[in-house]
Enzyme design. Sequence first.
Site, short mmCIF file in Angstrom:
data_model
loop_
_atom_site.label_atom_id
_atom_site.label_comp_id
_atom_site.label_asym_id
_atom_site.label_seq_id
_atom_site.Cartn_x
_atom_site.Cartn_y
_atom_site.Cartn_z
N VAL A 13 0.84 -1.21 0.00
CA VAL A 13 0.00 0.00 0.00
C VAL A 13 0.87 1.26 0.00
O VAL A 13 0.58 2.23 -0.69
CB VAL A 13 -0.98 -0.01 1.20
N ARG A 38 14.93 -2.28 8.62
CA ARG A 38 15.38 -3.15 7.53
C ARG A 38 15.37 -2.42 6.17
O ARG A 38 16.24 -2.61 5.34
CB ARG A 38 14.44 -4.37 7.48
N ARG A 98 -10.62 1.93 13.42
CA ARG A 98 -11.80 2.12 12.55
C ARG A 98 -13.13 2.10 13.30
O ARG A 98 -14.05 2.82 12.93
CB ARG A 98 -11.82 1.02 11.47
N CYS A 127 -10.73 -2.45 2.60
CA CYS A 127 -10.88 -2.33 1.14
C CYS A 127 -12.25 -2.79 0.64
O CYS A 127 -12.84 -2.16 -0.24
CB CYS A 127 -9.77 -3.09 0.45
N SER A 157 -3.23 -8.98 -3.15
CA SER A 157 -2.71 -7.73 -2.57
C SER A 157 -3.28 -7.44 -1.20
O SER A 157 -2.61 -6.82 -0.38
CB SER A 157 -3.01 -6.57 -3.51
N GLY A 158 -4.52 -7.91 -0.93
CA GLY A 158 -5.12 -7.67 0.38
C GLY A 158 -4.36 -8.35 1.50
O GLY A 158 -4.47 -7.97 2.66
N HIS A 241 -10.21 -6.48 -6.05
CA HIS A 241 -11.25 -7.28 -5.39
C HIS A 241 -12.54 -7.18 -6.22
O HIS A 241 -12.89 -6.09 -6.69
CB HIS A 241 -11.54 -6.76 -4.00
N GLN A 316 -7.93 -2.99 -5.22
CA GLN A 316 -7.80 -3.08 -3.76
C GLN A 316 -6.72 -2.14 -3.24
O GLN A 316 -6.87 -1.54 -2.18
CB GLN A 316 -7.49 -4.53 -3.38
N1 HSE Z 1 -8.30 -7.29 4.58
C1 HSE Z 1 -8.26 -7.09 3.18
C2 HSE Z 1 -7.94 -8.38 2.47
C3 HSE Z 1 -7.30 -6.03 2.80
O1 HSE Z 1 -7.55 -9.33 3.13
O2 HSE Z 1 -8.06 -8.45 1.26
C4 HSE Z 1 -7.29 -4.81 3.67
O3 HSE Z 1 -8.41 -4.00 3.55
#
Ligand code: HSE
Length: 334
Positions: A13, A38, A98, A127, A157-158, A241, A316
């Site tokens: 991200v 790192r 959140r 997302c 990617s999530g 997504h 996403q």
């Molecule tokens: N939790 C989401 C996922 C990504 O696993 O695709 C973050 O919003």
Amino acid sequence: AISVAVVGATGAVGVEIRDCLEKSGLNLATVRLLASKRSAGQTVPFGNGTLVIEELTDDSFRGIDYALFSAGSGVSKEFAPKAVAAGAIVIDNSSAFRMDAAIPLVVPEVNQDVIPAQPGIIANPNCVAIIATVPLAPLNARHTIRRLNIATYQAASGAGAAAMEELRLSTAAYLAGEHYEPRVLKHPYAFNVFSHNAAVNPETGYNGEEEKVIEETRKIMCRPDLLISITCVRVPVLRAHSMAVTVEFEHAVSPEEVRAILKDAPGVRIVDELEANHFPMPNEASGQGDVLVGRIRRDVGDPSGRSIALFLAGDQLLKGAALNAVQILQRLVG
Ligand code: HSE
């Protein structure tokens, strides 16, 4: 001109936030890219020049107006209050704050009126909750939604940059007939689907991702009473997504009315071309900021005429994360 810090600047991200900032048109006096020890010391391109990744420390936020966090809940819980104490407004992409009643959870197209101007924390939603509410909130504003039934098809990617790499490596190994031992995800990923993309709550049977989406969708849409059922699934797609959504309204609504509302909804692009057999797909959603909406039809499972079925796809990493955060920043800066 504003001074911005990006926390988690080398993650999946974080990289997208850097890109969205470059393209934002914002007048950036300082951009400070922060990451773990790192990654510190790496030089990365930014704008017409380069920036050096710095290690995140307690002093990182001196002189910073806005801090965009994308490094996970633990880092956010520890460092977001320090950034606020240093005078910054934090836009946090983790789940740490959140559901805190005092913290706004913002999708600019839906509820930008809740964005405060004073130092504090603003939460960037999950997302799936972002991608779902961009088209569902304008529908709900015109015809009250009673119930949602959602099935997601969530990209690698999530689960982070390492999961994207695992998808590439495990697919290559599978095609070469080689064994690939899963490192990031618990089960073989290539050519597979996981119906369990987060730990399942033994009391309800719903996984953590599903619970987050239910709570966050209600909060973003100011609809604590909204009935939602959802199954969140991980599929071998890289970064967008998709979801199948059945919307039950309080009264009968036609597919034409839904299409007319969505046609003018900000952040929505209708992709519903019957003759061309062209509907929302994650590879078309990838790399752009709109939520694609199509397959708009009456749900034949509800003869009352109150239910409409839709299919959505959204990037996403962009609208589901980095772009939404930078759009919040753009609203803050005005
Ligand atoms: N939790 C989401 C996922 C990504 O696993 O695709 C973050 O919003």
